[in-house]
Design a protein around this motif. Structure first.
Motif, PDB file in Angstrom:
ATOM      1  N   GLU A  54       0.838  -1.202   0.000  1.00  0.00           N
ATOM      2  CA  GLU A  54       0.000   0.000   0.000  1.00  0.00           C
ATOM      3  C   GLU A  54       0.875   1.255   0.000  1.00  0.00           C
ATOM      4  N   LEU A  55       1.943   1.266   0.787  1.00  0.00           N
ATOM      5  CA  LEU A  55       2.867   2.399   0.777  1.00  0.00           C
ATOM      6  C   LEU A  55       3.421   2.599  -0.626  1.00  0.00           C
ATOM      7  N   GLN A  56       3.801   1.534  -1.273  1.00  0.00           N
ATOM      8  CA  GLN A  56       4.349   1.636  -2.630  1.00  0.00           C
ATOM      9  C   GLN A  56       3.299   2.207  -3.591  1.00  0.00           C
ATOM     10  N   ARG A  57       2.037   1.795  -3.447  1.00  0.00           N
ATOM     11  CA  ARG A  57       0.969   2.357  -4.303  1.00  0.00           C
ATOM     12  C   ARG A  57       0.816   3.862  -4.048  1.00  0.00           C
ATOM     13  N   VAL A  58       0.861   4.260  -2.784  1.00  0.00           N
ATOM     14  CA  VAL A  58       0.736   5.680  -2.434  1.00  0.00           C
ATOM     15  C   VAL A  58       1.875   6.478  -3.055  1.00  0.00           C
ATOM     16  N   VAL A  59       3.091   5.976  -2.944  1.00  0.00           N
ATOM     17  CA  VAL A  59       4.258   6.669  -3.494  1.00  0.00           C
ATOM     18  C   VAL A  59       4.167   6.747  -5.010  1.00  0.00           C
ATOM     19  N   ARG A  60       3.839   5.654  -5.644  1.00  0.00           N
ATOM     20  CA  ARG A  60       3.797   5.630  -7.114  1.00  0.00           C
ATOM     21  C   ARG A  60       2.652   6.456  -7.682  1.00  0.00           C
ATOM     22  N   ALA A  61       1.610   6.703  -6.875  1.00  0.00           N
ATOM     23  CA  ALA A  61       0.523   7.573  -7.323  1.00  0.00           C
ATOM     24  C   ALA A  61       1.006   9.010  -7.498  1.00  0.00           C
ATOM     25  N   CYS A  62       2.127   9.351  -6.876  1.00  0.00           N
ATOM     26  CA  CYS A  62       2.695  10.702  -6.993  1.00  0.00           C
ATOM     27  C   CYS A  62       3.386  10.901  -8.337  1.00  0.00           C
ATOM     28  N   GLY A  63       3.875   9.839  -8.928  1.00  0.00           N
ATOM     29  CA  GLY A  63       4.609   9.943 -10.181  1.00  0.00           C
ATOM     30  C   GLY A  63       5.670   8.867 -10.274  1.00  0.00           C
ATOM     31  N   ARG A  64       6.466   8.982 -11.305  1.00  0.00           N
ATOM     32  CA  ARG A  64       7.534   8.008 -11.554  1.00  0.00           C
ATOM     33  C   ARG A  64       8.501   7.968 -10.372  1.00  0.00           C
ATOM     34  N   THR A  65       8.794   6.775  -9.904  1.00  0.00           N
ATOM     35  CA  THR A  65       9.627   6.587  -8.717  1.00  0.00           C
ATOM     36  C   THR A  65      10.530   5.380  -8.911  1.00  0.00           C
ATOM     37  N   THR A  66      11.758   5.467  -8.418  1.00  0.00           N
ATOM     38  CA  THR A  66      12.670   4.329  -8.398  1.00  0.00           C
ATOM     39  C   THR A  66      12.660   3.758  -6.990  1.00  0.00           C
ATOM     40  N   VAL A  67      12.628   2.434  -6.898  1.00  0.00           N
ATOM     41  CA  VAL A  67      12.635   1.752  -5.604  1.00  0.00           C
ATOM     42  C   VAL A  67      13.901   0.907  -5.531  1.00  0.00           C
ATOM     43  N   TYR A  68      14.685   1.110  -4.466  1.00  0.00           N
ATOM     44  CA  TYR A  68      15.893   0.325  -4.239  1.00  0.00           C
ATOM     45  C   TYR A  68      15.762  -0.414  -2.913  1.00  0.00           C
ATOM     46  N   GLU A 128      -4.741   0.121   6.117  1.00  0.00           N
ATOM     47  CA  GLU A 128      -5.767   1.149   6.309  1.00  0.00           C
ATOM     48  C   GLU A 128      -5.241   2.360   7.082  1.00  0.00           C
ATOM     49  N   GLN A 129      -4.156   2.199   7.788  1.00  0.00           N
ATOM     50  CA  GLN A 129      -3.600   3.298   8.574  1.00  0.00           C
ATOM     51  C   GLN A 129      -2.906   4.358   7.711  1.00  0.00           C
ATOM     52  N   LEU A 130      -2.636   4.060   6.450  1.00  0.00           N
ATOM     53  CA  LEU A 130      -2.042   5.047   5.548  1.00  0.00           C
ATOM     54  C   LEU A 130      -3.172   5.974   5.091  1.00  0.00           C
ATOM     55  N   ASP A 131      -3.547   6.888   5.965  1.00  0.00           N
ATOM     56  CA  ASP A 131      -4.728   7.718   5.782  1.00  0.00           C
ATOM     57  C   ASP A 131      -4.473   8.894   4.839  1.00  0.00           C
ATOM     58  N   ARG A 132      -5.527   9.672   4.645  1.00  0.00           N
ATOM     59  CA  ARG A 132      -5.467  10.812   3.721  1.00  0.00           C
ATOM     60  C   ARG A 132      -4.378  11.813   4.112  1.00  0.00           C
ATOM     61  N   SER A 133      -4.225  12.072   5.410  1.00  0.00           N
ATOM     62  CA  SER A 133      -3.209  13.048   5.819  1.00  0.00           C
ATOM     63  C   SER A 133      -1.796  12.513   5.569  1.00  0.00           C
ATOM     64  N   PHE A 134      -1.588  11.208   5.760  1.00  0.00           N
ATOM     65  CA  PHE A 134      -0.281  10.634   5.457  1.00  0.00           C
ATOM     66  C   PHE A 134      -0.022  10.676   3.953  1.00  0.00           C
ATOM     67  N   ARG A 135      -1.023  10.379   3.154  1.00  0.00           N
ATOM     68  CA  ARG A 135      -0.874  10.425   1.693  1.00  0.00           C
ATOM     69  C   ARG A 135      -0.482  11.832   1.223  1.00  0.00           C
ATOM     70  N   ALA A 136      -1.045  12.850   1.865  1.00  0.00           N
ATOM     71  CA  ALA A 136      -0.678  14.236   1.523  1.00  0.00           C
ATOM     72  C   ALA A 136       0.784  14.503   1.872  1.00  0.00           C
ATOM     73  N   LEU A 137       1.251  13.946   2.975  1.00  0.00           N
ATOM     74  CA  LEU A 137       2.664  14.112   3.351  1.00  0.00           C
ATOM     75  C   LEU A 137       3.583  13.409   2.363  1.00  0.00           C
ATOM     76  N   VAL A 138       3.161  12.258   1.849  1.00  0.00           N
ATOM     77  CA  VAL A 138       3.957  11.555   0.833  1.00  0.00           C
ATOM     78  C   VAL A 138       4.085  12.427  -0.413  1.00  0.00           C
ATOM     79  N   LYS A 139       3.004  13.070  -0.832  1.00  0.00           N
ATOM     80  CA  LYS A 139       3.062  13.964  -2.002  1.00  0.00           C
ATOM     81  C   LYS A 139       4.038  15.112  -1.762  1.00  0.00           C
TER      82      LYS A 139
END
Length: 148
Positions: A54-68, A128-139
């Motif tokens: 889910e964290l990876q989906r949240v991050v990738r929703a922001c745009g192109r990302t490399t994961v190491y 489910e704990q990756l809430d809307r406010s956390f998603r905004a912080l990821v952006k």
């Protein structure tokens, strides 16, 4: 709209000739150890993998990302590393680089990087704990990772 002058364009990322990982500056300290993402989840509660996915989906929703996957953590980067995850047996610690301090119910640690900002660590035990406010912080962290 024309191209930016050369002195305003971001420099190309440097690629380590040994491991192939890319960095914003040449010879930035790192470990060339190669690890598979799945290795981090061996002998862990399967729920922790779902939290990471889910964290990876949240991050990738922001745009192109490399994961190491590194020896002790998994990092997300655009031009620079802006987020990461440390896998524990029963939870996931997710880190973000932000320019400001924040409040969040899952926030467990704040590191002050001086003029560079803050390293914030959040603890999650379910997707489910990756809430809307956390998603905004990821952006917000993603934008910092872009170095725009």
């Amino acid at each position: 709209m024309g191209r930016l002058p050369a002195d305003l364009r971001p420099r190309p990322l440097w690629t380590c000739p040994r491991c192939g990982h890319r960095f914003v500056t040449r010879n930035l300290w790192h470990s060339c150890v190669r690890v598979r993402i799945g290795d981090h989840f061996k002998d862990k509660d399967p729920l922790v993998r779902r939290v990471f996915d889910e964290l990876q989906r949240v991050v990738r929703a922001c745009g192109r990302t490399t994961v190491y996957a590194q020896k002790t953590r998994i990092v997300f980067m655009v031009r620079v590393r802006f987020a990461g995850a440390i896998v524990r047996r029963r939870w996931l610690d997710a880190g973000l680089w932000l320019k400001r301090r924040v409040q969040h119910p899952r926030l467990i640690r704040v590191e002050d990087f001086g003029r560079l900002g803050y390293g914030l660590t959040f603890r999650f035990t379910s997707p489910e704990q990756l809430d809307r406010s956390f998603r905004a912080l990821v952006k917000e962290a993603y934008a910092i990772g872009c170095q725009a």
